[in-house]
Design a protein around this motif. Sequence first.
Motif, short mmCIF file in Angstrom:
data_model
loop_
_atom_site.label_atom_id
_atom_site.label_comp_id
_atom_site.label_asym_id
_atom_site.label_seq_id
_atom_site.Cartn_x
_atom_site.Cartn_y
_atom_site.Cartn_z
N ASP A 96 -10.35 -5.21 39.89
CA ASP A 96 -11.00 -6.10 38.92
C ASP A 96 -10.26 -7.60 38.85
OD1 ASP A 96 -13.21 -7.32 37.47
OD2 ASP A 96 -13.22 -5.85 35.88
N VAL A 97 -11.02 -8.52 38.09
CA VAL A 97 -10.61 -9.68 38.12
C VAL A 97 -10.77 -10.31 36.57
CG1 VAL A 97 -10.24 -12.28 39.04
CG2 VAL A 97 -10.75 -10.25 40.57
N SER A 98 -9.86 -10.87 36.16
CA SER A 98 -10.26 -11.37 34.51
C SER A 98 -10.35 -12.69 34.59
CB SER A 98 -8.59 -11.26 33.68
OG SER A 98 -7.55 -12.09 34.13
N ALA A 99 -10.84 -13.33 33.66
CA ALA A 99 -11.39 -14.72 33.27
C ALA A 99 -10.31 -15.67 33.77
CB ALA A 99 -11.79 -14.94 31.93
N ASP A 100 -8.87 -15.08 33.53
CA ASP A 100 -7.77 -16.14 33.94
C ASP A 100 -7.64 -16.13 35.30
OD1 ASP A 100 -6.48 -13.94 33.82
OD2 ASP A 100 -5.09 -14.67 32.44
N GLY A 101 -8.17 -15.41 35.96
CA GLY A 101 -7.66 -15.02 37.77
C GLY A 101 -6.74 -13.99 37.86
N THR A 102 -6.36 -13.27 36.72
CA THR A 102 -5.47 -12.16 37.17
C THR A 102 -6.27 -11.25 37.84
OG1 THR A 102 -4.07 -12.80 35.24
CG2 THR A 102 -3.83 -10.36 36.15
N ILE A 103 -5.73 -10.60 38.80
CA ILE A 103 -6.21 -9.25 39.77
C ILE A 103 -5.41 -8.13 39.07
CG2 ILE A 103 -6.90 -8.58 42.04
CD1 ILE A 103 -5.75 -11.96 41.85
N TYR A 104 -6.19 -7.11 39.02
CA TYR A 104 -5.89 -5.72 38.56
C TYR A 104 -6.23 -4.80 39.78
CZ TYR A 104 -5.21 -8.16 34.09
OH TYR A 104 -4.92 -9.07 33.16
N THR A 105 -5.27 -4.04 39.86
CA THR A 105 -5.54 -2.70 40.79
C THR A 105 -4.95 -1.52 40.40
OG1 THR A 105 -3.39 -3.25 42.10
CG2 THR A 105 -5.38 -4.12 42.82
N GLY A 106 -5.13 -0.36 40.80
CA GLY A 106 -4.86 0.96 40.25
C GLY A 106 -4.84 1.98 41.27
N ASN A 107 -3.90 2.88 41.00
CA ASN A 107 -4.09 4.14 41.65
C ASN A 107 -3.63 5.34 40.93
OD1 ASN A 107 -1.48 4.21 41.93
ND2 ASN A 107 -1.22 3.50 44.15
N GLU A 108 -3.22 6.53 41.34
CA GLU A 108 -2.84 7.67 40.85
C GLU A 108 -1.21 7.36 40.20
OE1 GLU A 108 -6.29 9.12 42.59
OE2 GLU A 108 -4.65 8.09 43.41
N ASP A 109 -0.50 6.43 40.39
CA ASP A 109 0.86 6.28 39.95
C ASP A 109 0.75 5.06 39.22
OD1 ASP A 109 2.61 8.30 41.79
OD2 ASP A 109 1.37 7.19 43.16
N TRP A 110 0.09 4.04 39.46
CA TRP A 110 0.22 2.83 38.50
C TRP A 110 -1.00 1.85 38.35
CZ3 TRP A 110 3.06 2.71 43.74
CH2 TRP A 110 2.21 2.16 44.68
N ILE A 111 -0.79 0.95 37.49
CA ILE A 111 -1.59 -0.17 37.30
C ILE A 111 -0.97 -1.43 37.58
CG2 ILE A 111 -3.40 -1.60 35.77
CD1 ILE A 111 -4.17 1.36 36.37
N LYS A 112 -1.33 -2.30 38.37
CA LYS A 112 -0.58 -3.28 38.75
C LYS A 112 -1.48 -4.93 38.55
CE LYS A 112 2.73 -1.90 42.26
NZ LYS A 112 3.07 -2.10 43.68
N ALA A 113 -0.80 -5.96 38.07
CA ALA A 113 -1.38 -7.07 37.87
C ALA A 113 -1.03 -8.12 38.82
CB ALA A 113 -1.23 -7.41 36.45
N PHE A 114 -1.71 -8.91 39.62
CA PHE A 114 -1.14 -9.65 40.52
C PHE A 114 -1.68 -11.38 39.99
CE2 PHE A 114 -0.99 -6.25 42.99
CZ PHE A 114 -0.30 -6.30 43.74
N ASN A 115 -0.82 -12.35 40.13
CA ASN A 115 -1.19 -13.71 39.85
C ASN A 115 -2.32 -14.31 40.90
OD1 ASN A 115 0.48 -14.24 37.47
ND2 ASN A 115 2.25 -13.88 38.83
N PRO A 116 -2.95 -15.38 40.55
CA PRO A 116 -4.04 -15.68 41.69
C PRO A 116 -3.26 -16.16 42.86
CG PRO A 116 -4.55 -16.75 39.32
CD PRO A 116 -3.11 -15.86 39.12
N ASP A 117 -2.06 -16.49 42.82
CA ASP A 117 -1.14 -16.85 44.24
C ASP A 117 -0.69 -15.68 44.93
OD1 ASP A 117 0.85 -15.99 42.69
OD2 ASP A 117 1.99 -18.00 42.62
N GLY A 118 -0.83 -14.40 44.39
CA GLY A 118 -0.36 -13.23 44.98
C GLY A 118 0.65 -12.68 44.61
N SER A 119 1.46 -13.35 43.85
CA SER A 119 2.58 -12.70 43.09
C SER A 119 2.40 -11.71 42.32
CB SER A 119 3.50 -14.03 42.71
OG SER A 119 2.97 -14.44 41.66
N LEU A 120 3.29 -10.75 42.15
CA LEU A 120 3.40 -9.65 41.24
C LEU A 120 3.70 -9.95 39.92
CD1 LEU A 120 2.57 -6.64 41.10
CD2 LEU A 120 5.10 -6.22 41.34
N LYS A 121 2.60 -9.72 38.99
CA LYS A 121 2.92 -10.06 37.55
C LYS A 121 3.60 -9.07 36.86
CE LYS A 121 -0.15 -12.22 33.84
NZ LYS A 121 -1.30 -12.42 33.34
N TRP A 122 3.13 -7.72 36.87
CA TRP A 122 3.68 -6.82 36.35
C TRP A 122 3.16 -5.18 37.10
CZ3 TRP A 122 -0.31 -3.94 34.16
CH2 TRP A 122 -1.31 -4.61 33.81
#
Length: 367
Positions: free
Chosen positions: A59-85
């Motif tokens: 999913d993508v938030s209003a500020d453009g952050t991309i969120y992904t997930g699987n059985e191990d983690w939730i990850k957030a990516f900045n709009p330029d593709g860099s890992l946020k957390w």
Amino acid sequence: WAVETHAQGTVGAPYSLVRPAVGPDGSIYAVDVNDNLVAVDPNGTVLWRAANAGSKGLDVSADGTIYTGNEDWIKAFNPDGSLKWTFMQNPRAFVFIDVAVGPDGYIYAVASSGMGVFSLEDGGQDNPVLRWTNSEPYSRLFVGYTELAFGPSTASGCVQQLYFYANRHTRAVCLENGNEVFSVGGGNTRPQVNPVDGRWHRGDSAYNADASLAWRFQFPSFAGFSEPSLAADGTHYTVVSANELYALDLNGSEKWHAALNENVGLPDVDPSGAVVIVSTNRSQTSPLALKAVSASNGSGLWRMEFPADGSGKDQFLGSGIAYSANGDTAYVMTYANGANRTYLNAVDTNPSLPSASTIVRSSAINM
């Protein structure tokens, strides 16, 4: 256009079940089962790729952050593709259901026999904050991926609620504190909430926010029905007997139904409420295709067949359809069975296209 999902240095993925996501700037994002994430602009140019991202939620938030997930983690990516957390789930999920941004801007996920239903607050470049959790033990039948939905609530102390299907039941929990609103047996793998009256829908029925029945439509005897798709004006679209499309109004009365003349999958209506697209069943004599009908009366608009991929393999449908903001482009995941290739596809929804199309599937068949 079509774009493969895998990142440089990684092998191709056999499939993706996750619906693409469209960002506020029109960029399109997709994941595959091997945790690859790809970002593409509306012209089909790959902006960036990321490996080890996620495979069961996007999913993508209003500020453009991309969120992904699987059985191990939730990850957030900045709009330029860099890992946020990265948020590591503890305990690890047995089955991860989905991750989504709620209407309140917080992040929500469901992890069976792991953290259960839980919510995160994006803390910027620092680790996110865990807001609350609510257990969700695993129970057969196995459900590997579903989608989350959000809607208004009438529960005490609750303004909005999250819906999901897993472990034989549909549950709703309060966004504010995670408290359960209801749990009822059965449900859809992609819960739908009507944007007009806030009711949540199954293929033949609509329910109030407390799970009480609002209406049920009686389809012809012995007719099976699909999960629905809901338009912005509240119209409910359901495929019946695999080859008829029904449109129902807010009160559950029939607006129209139309024969599709071939077996199809789940319906997806575009944001403007102009077009309903369904996928056709691939067979030995007919490849996978998308079929579009008018949302106002069910008349046929166009039919587009997917060509064989570069290795000559037929394509199979992987995901539901996501639309551009104005509805003029449909984005969908396909895969080439046996070729270890997964594709993000962009399809023009312009209803002025011919009503049928014929394309060369392969010219490299050696007799």
